[in-house]
Design an enzyme around this catalytic site. Structure first.
Site, PDB file in Angstrom:
ATOM      1  N   THR A 133      19.890  47.158  60.529  1.00 28.65           N
ATOM      2  CA  THR A 133      19.122  46.753  61.727  1.00 28.65           C
ATOM      3  C   THR A 133      18.457  47.725  62.551  1.00 28.65           C
ATOM      4  O   THR A 133      18.675  48.735  62.808  1.00 28.65           O
ATOM      5  CB  THR A 133      20.325  45.940  62.425  1.00 28.65           C
ATOM      6  OG1 THR A 133      19.696  45.544  63.713  1.00 28.65           O
ATOM      7  CG2 THR A 133      21.327  46.926  62.853  1.00 28.65           C
ATOM      8  N   ASP A 134      17.275  46.915  63.452  1.00 26.51           N
ATOM      9  CA  ASP A 134      16.876  47.666  64.178  1.00 26.51           C
ATOM     10  C   ASP A 134      17.455  48.027  65.477  1.00 26.51           C
ATOM     11  O   ASP A 134      17.225  49.037  66.272  1.00 26.51           O
ATOM     12  CB  ASP A 134      15.360  46.960  64.632  1.00 26.51           C
ATOM     13  CG  ASP A 134      15.646  45.668  65.419  1.00 26.51           C
ATOM     14  OD1 ASP A 134      16.676  45.108  65.277  1.00 26.51           O
ATOM     15  OD2 ASP A 134      14.627  45.105  65.755  1.00 26.51           O
ATOM     16  N   GLU A 135      18.518  47.385  65.564  1.00 32.14           N
ATOM     17  CA  GLU A 135      19.356  47.675  66.693  1.00 32.14           C
ATOM     18  C   GLU A 135      20.189  48.950  66.890  1.00 32.14           C
ATOM     19  O   GLU A 135      20.592  49.202  68.082  1.00 32.14           O
ATOM     20  CB  GLU A 135      20.642  46.620  66.878  1.00 32.14           C
ATOM     21  CG  GLU A 135      20.095  45.227  67.034  1.00 32.14           C
ATOM     22  CD  GLU A 135      20.953  44.089  67.585  1.00 32.14           C
ATOM     23  OE1 GLU A 135      22.236  44.396  68.192  1.00 32.14           O
ATOM     24  OE2 GLU A 135      20.638  42.917  67.439  1.00 32.14           O
ATOM     25  N   TYR A 159      28.599  46.259  67.900  1.00 29.12           N
ATOM     26  CA  TYR A 159      27.966  45.990  66.609  1.00 29.12           C
ATOM     27  C   TYR A 159      27.039  46.866  65.999  1.00 29.12           C
ATOM     28  O   TYR A 159      27.134  47.475  65.091  1.00 29.12           O
ATOM     29  CB  TYR A 159      27.067  44.587  66.846  1.00 29.12           C
ATOM     30  CG  TYR A 159      26.403  44.329  65.730  1.00 29.12           C
ATOM     31  CD1 TYR A 159      26.689  44.293  64.417  1.00 29.12           C
ATOM     32  CD2 TYR A 159      24.751  44.397  66.094  1.00 29.12           C
ATOM     33  CE1 TYR A 159      25.719  43.950  63.302  1.00 29.12           C
ATOM     34  CE2 TYR A 159      23.860  44.280  64.899  1.00 29.12           C
ATOM     35  CZ  TYR A 159      24.320  44.056  63.738  1.00 29.12           C
ATOM     36  OH  TYR A 159      23.344  43.844  62.764  1.00 29.12           O
ATOM     37  N   LYS A 163      26.780  49.709  63.020  1.00 29.94           N
ATOM     38  CA  LYS A 163      26.036  49.675  62.003  1.00 29.94           C
ATOM     39  C   LYS A 163      25.202  51.283  61.778  1.00 29.94           C
ATOM     40  O   LYS A 163      25.102  51.637  61.026  1.00 29.94           O
ATOM     41  CB  LYS A 163      24.805  48.633  62.294  1.00 29.94           C
ATOM     42  CG  LYS A 163      25.205  47.253  62.192  1.00 29.94           C
ATOM     43  CD  LYS A 163      25.559  46.849  60.887  1.00 29.94           C
ATOM     44  CE  LYS A 163      24.303  46.909  59.506  1.00 29.94           C
ATOM     45  NZ  LYS A 163      24.663  46.214  58.301  1.00 29.94           N
TER      46      LYS A 163
HETATM   47  P1  NAD Z   1      26.066  36.955  58.432  1.00 28.58           P
HETATM   48  O1  NAD Z   1      26.948  37.169  59.270  1.00 28.58           O
HETATM   49  O2  NAD Z   1      25.184  35.705  58.349  1.00 28.58           O
HETATM   50  O3  NAD Z   1      26.730  37.181  57.031  1.00 28.58           O
HETATM   51  C1  NAD Z   1      27.694  38.031  56.792  1.00 28.58           C
HETATM   52  C2  NAD Z   1      28.167  37.869  55.355  1.00 28.58           C
HETATM   53  O4  NAD Z   1      28.915  39.092  55.053  1.00 28.58           O
HETATM   54  C3  NAD Z   1      29.171  36.741  55.397  1.00 28.58           C
HETATM   55  O5  NAD Z   1      28.820  35.949  54.213  1.00 28.58           O
HETATM   56  C4  NAD Z   1      30.486  37.216  55.454  1.00 28.58           C
HETATM   57  O6  NAD Z   1      31.580  36.210  54.871  1.00 28.58           O
HETATM   58  C5  NAD Z   1      30.372  38.493  54.718  1.00 28.58           C
HETATM   59  N1  NAD Z   1      31.511  39.380  55.097  1.00 28.58           N
HETATM   60  C6  NAD Z   1      31.864  39.959  56.291  1.00 28.58           C
HETATM   61  N2  NAD Z   1      32.864  40.691  56.439  1.00 28.58           N
HETATM   62  C7  NAD Z   1      32.918  40.996  54.950  1.00 28.58           C
HETATM   63  C8  NAD Z   1      34.112  41.722  54.353  1.00 28.58           C
HETATM   64  N3  NAD Z   1      34.916  42.701  55.092  1.00 28.58           N
HETATM   65  N4  NAD Z   1      33.722  42.034  52.900  1.00 28.58           N
HETATM   66  C9  NAD Z   1      33.013  41.091  52.362  1.00 28.58           C
HETATM   67  N5  NAD Z   1      32.292  40.411  52.802  1.00 28.58           N
HETATM   68  C10 NAD Z   1      32.056  40.206  54.329  1.00 28.58           C
HETATM   69  O7  NAD Z   1      25.031  38.151  58.586  1.00 28.58           O
HETATM   70  P2  NAD Z   1      23.401  38.364  58.251  1.00 28.58           P
HETATM   71  O8  NAD Z   1      22.554  37.923  59.487  1.00 28.58           O
HETATM   72  O9  NAD Z   1      23.050  37.739  57.041  1.00 28.58           O
HETATM   73  O10 NAD Z   1      23.224  39.797  58.210  1.00 28.58           O
HETATM   74  C11 NAD Z   1      23.443  40.590  57.084  1.00 28.58           C
HETATM   75  C12 NAD Z   1      23.109  41.884  56.939  1.00 28.58           C
HETATM   76  O11 NAD Z   1      21.779  42.182  57.459  1.00 28.58           O
HETATM   77  C13 NAD Z   1      24.407  42.683  57.999  1.00 28.58           C
HETATM   78  O12 NAD Z   1      24.283  43.932  57.451  1.00 28.58           O
HETATM   79  C14 NAD Z   1      23.241  42.721  59.187  1.00 28.58           C
HETATM   80  O13 NAD Z   1      23.670  43.825  60.042  1.00 28.58           O
HETATM   81  C15 NAD Z   1      21.962  42.824  58.962  1.00 28.58           C
HETATM   82  N6  NAD Z   1      20.683  42.502  59.835  1.00 28.58           N
HETATM   83  C16 NAD Z   1      20.873  41.084  59.932  1.00 28.58           C
HETATM   84  C17 NAD Z   1      19.707  40.810  60.920  1.00 28.58           C
HETATM   85  C18 NAD Z   1      19.503  39.407  61.356  1.00 28.58           C
HETATM   86  O14 NAD Z   1      18.759  39.124  62.309  1.00 28.58           O
HETATM   87  N7  NAD Z   1      20.644  38.450  61.031  1.00 28.58           N
HETATM   88  C19 NAD Z   1      18.649  41.418  61.171  1.00 28.58           C
HETATM   89  C20 NAD Z   1      18.416  42.864  60.632  1.00 28.58           C
HETATM   90  C21 NAD Z   1      19.736  43.317  59.744  1.00 28.58           C
HETATM   91  O1  DAU Z   2      17.558  42.778  65.655  1.00 22.88           O
HETATM   92  C1  DAU Z   2      18.372  42.479  64.744  1.00 22.88           C
HETATM   93  C2  DAU Z   2      19.751  41.789  65.021  1.00 22.88           C
HETATM   94  O2  DAU Z   2      19.313  40.339  65.449  1.00 22.88           O
HETATM   95  C3  DAU Z   2      20.732  41.734  63.873  1.00 22.88           C
HETATM   96  O3  DAU Z   2      20.945  42.973  63.679  1.00 22.88           O
HETATM   97  C4  DAU Z   2      21.885  40.957  64.335  1.00 22.88           C
HETATM   98  O4  DAU Z   2      22.814  40.768  63.361  1.00 22.88           O
HETATM   99  C5  DAU Z   2      21.399  39.567  64.819  1.00 22.88           C
HETATM  100  O5  DAU Z   2      22.455  38.932  65.352  1.00 22.88           O
HETATM  101  C6  DAU Z   2      20.511  39.586  65.919  1.00 22.88           C
HETATM  102  O6  DAU Z   2      20.864  40.148  66.985  1.00 22.88           O
HETATM  103  P1  DAU Z   2      20.586  39.799  68.560  1.00 22.88           P
HETATM  104  O7  DAU Z   2      21.649  39.921  69.465  1.00 22.88           O
HETATM  105  O8  DAU Z   2      19.074  39.961  68.903  1.00 22.88           O
HETATM  106  O9  DAU Z   2      20.493  38.086  68.232  1.00 22.88           O
HETATM  107  P2  DAU Z   2      21.141  36.682  69.084  1.00 22.88           P
HETATM  108  O10 DAU Z   2      20.670  35.642  68.200  1.00 22.88           O
HETATM  109  O11 DAU Z   2      22.708  36.749  69.253  1.00 22.88           O
HETATM  110  O12 DAU Z   2      20.322  36.949  70.390  1.00 22.88           O
HETATM  111  C7  DAU Z   2      18.971  36.983  70.329  1.00 22.88           C
HETATM  112  C8  DAU Z   2      18.859  36.970  71.826  1.00 22.88           C
HETATM  113  O13 DAU Z   2      18.858  35.978  72.426  1.00 22.88           O
HETATM  114  C9  DAU Z   2      19.255  37.833  72.527  1.00 22.88           C
HETATM  115  O14 DAU Z   2      18.533  38.733  73.525  1.00 22.88           O
HETATM  116  C10 DAU Z   2      20.393  37.244  73.240  1.00 22.88           C
HETATM  117  C11 DAU Z   2      19.904  35.999  73.670  1.00 22.88           C
HETATM  118  N1  DAU Z   2      20.677  34.839  73.624  1.00 22.88           N
HETATM  119  C12 DAU Z   2      21.565  34.493  72.489  1.00 22.88           C
HETATM  120  C13 DAU Z   2      22.237  33.777  72.449  1.00 22.88           C
HETATM  121  C14 DAU Z   2      23.238  33.234  71.231  1.00 22.88           C
HETATM  122  C15 DAU Z   2      20.633  33.988  74.318  1.00 22.88           C
HETATM  123  O15 DAU Z   2      19.912  34.128  75.638  1.00 22.88           O
HETATM  124  N2  DAU Z   2      21.502  32.719  74.732  1.00 22.88           N
HETATM  125  C16 DAU Z   2      22.335  32.725  73.572  1.00 22.88           C
HETATM  126  O16 DAU Z   2      23.153  31.593  73.535  1.00 22.88           O
END
Ligand code: NAD
Ligand code: DAU
Length: 354
Positions: A133-135, A159, A163
């Site tokens: 992630t970019d985080e 988190y 990562k």
């Molecule tokens: P998600 O939470 O939707 O899915 C995570 C999946 O991993 C689920 O299916 C869960 O069952 C599985 N999992 C969790 N713990 C596990 C374990 N111990 N063993 C096996 N499986 C397990 O997450 P996502 O949003 O699809 O993100 C996927 C990946 O991409 C993550 O590594 C996250 O850090 C990264 N990522 C997410 C975003 C985003 O915006 N969602 C952006 C950049 C990177």
């Molecule tokens: O940047 C990549 C990341 O983006 C991933 O690594 C994470 O897995 C993914 O969950 C996401 O993280 P964020 O914290 O940015 O996503 P989230 O959807 O939780 O929140 C987006 C923004 O909105 C953040 O600034 C918090 C805000 N927010 C979120 C929720 C759930 C609100 O204002 N209200 C809300 O109810």
């Protein structure tokens, strides 16, 4: 190629599985523990393919990982399994350390043991692709700054700290043990099958139900949004054409404040669902400013020029086209999200096998 995808029942992992099955002749082993975030319904019809196998395995279980490597003999690993929600990591960091740090360590060790058994030619072709992630870069305060592949790590939340830790281990396993690793760091994804705890689906579903739309703090934090299918295509481009040892940043160049994202969702719903829940004049009236997230990152913005120039990847969706598709998807797929909201998806585990 046979690709072992971890976390393939999650939001991004399921998009990767669907892209591999629909867009290539490659095989998938979907390895997922099915935590609260895992939902096999997100894989859709791809689960019916003869090129798809599911393994319900936790990445903290080394013995089970060894068995999966021996049984399926993958050519590559795409590691997406993780705990992914920042708010949950603030409330309970332990499981984030367990899965994101210890689980990644186990997967690296299982992959390394398997890699050592391969022929020289197989070793040259093997890839361990870590999806991050970019985080990990922390946040940006100036409007002209962007995260590049050489931006120093400065994670803010439990988190992102876990990562960051997993990214460091993956690179160390590459340098020390010669494992052919790839790392990608992506910005915020959105699109179909997004778990409703995250901003965009949370706002769509709350608005449809006439519930408050909770905006943290002043709502002026900025995220750089990428449509999930564009991310899946980027990941497969990196897996196939990326240079082992390299990192690629992935982003959509769609910087939006949170409040503007929520307002866009409200406008789309005005157009697509003019028939509102009783007592609601306009969806935007539901917007409610609430207490800020502790340690809330101010702005993320990705410089994706490396993957664009070196590997020729480009996103296909703009934010305008992607957010419309997303809202329309939630409107036509209420069975999926109603199952999630009711918790029924957890009772419908399909077990191992196809
Ligand atoms: P998600 O939470 O939707 O899915 C995570 C999946 O991993 C689920 O299916 C869960 O069952 C599985 N999992 C969790 N713990 C596990 C374990 N111990 N063993 C096996 N499986 C397990 O997450 P996502 O949003 O699809 O993100 C996927 C990946 O991409 C993550 O590594 C996250 O850090 C990264 N990522 C997410 C975003 C985003 O915006 N969602 C952006 C950049 C990177
Ligand atoms: O940047 C990549 C990341 O983006 C991933 O690594 C994470 O897995 C993914 O969950 C996401 O993280 P964020 O914290 O940015 O996503 P989230 O959807 O939780 O929140 C987006 C923004 O909105 C953040 O600034 C918090 C805000 N927010 C979120 C929720 C759930 C609100 O204002 N209200 C809300 O109810």
């Amino acid at each position: 190629m046979k690709i072992l995808v971890t976390g393939g029942a999650g939001f991004i992992g399921s998009a990767v599985v669907r892209e591999i099955i629909n867009g290539s002749r490659d095989e998938v082993v979907n390895l997922d523990a099915l935590t609260y975030a895992g939902n096999l319904q997100s894989v859709g019809l791809s689960a019916d393919s003869e090129r798809y196998v599911f393994e319900q395995v936790n990445i903290c279980d080394r013995e089970a990982l060894d068995r999966v490597f021996q049984q399926h003999q993958p050519d590559a690993v795409m590691h997406l399994a993780a705990e992914s929600h920042v708010d949950r990591s603030i409330d309970g960091p332990a499981v984030f350390v367990q899965t994101n740090v210890v689980g990644t360590y186990n997967l690296l060790e299982a992959a390394r043991a398997f890699y050592l058994q391969l022929s020289e030619e197989q070793q040259q072709n093997f890839r361990f692709h870590h999806i991050s992630t970019d985080e990990v870069y922390g946040d940006l305060h100036g409007t002209d700054d962007f995260f590049t592949e050489s931006t120093p790590y400065a994670p803010s939340s439990p988190y992102s700290a876990t990562k960051a830790s997993s990214d460091h281990m993956v690179r160390a396993w590459g340098r020390t043990y010669g494992l052919p690793i790839l790392v990608t760091n992506c910005s915020n994804n959105y699109g179909p099958y997004h778990f409703p705890e995250k901003l965009i689906p949370h706002m769509i579903l709350n608005a449809l139900d006439g519930k408050a739309l909770p905006v943290y703090g002043d709502g002026l934090q900025i995220r750089d949004w990428l449509y999930v299918e564009d991310h899946a295509r980027a990941l497969l481009t990196v897996l196939k054409n990326g240079q082992p040892g390299e990192t690629y940043n992935i982003g959509g160049n769609n910087e939006k404040t949170n409040i503007s994202v929520v307002e866009t969702i409200c406008s789309l719903l005005e157009e697509l669902v003019p028939n509102k829940p009783a007592g609601i004049n306009q969806y935007r009236d539901l917007i409610t400013y609430v207490k800020d997230r502790p340690g809330h990152d101010v702005r993320y913005a990705i410089d994706a020029s490396k993957i664009k120039t070196e590997l020729g990847w480009q996103p296909q969706e703009t934010f305008e086209s992607g957010i419309r598709k997303t809202v329309e998807w939630y409107l036509s797929n209420s069975v999926w999200w109603k199952n999630v909201l009711s918790g029924e998806y957890r009772l419908e585990r399909m077990g191992s096998g196809r």
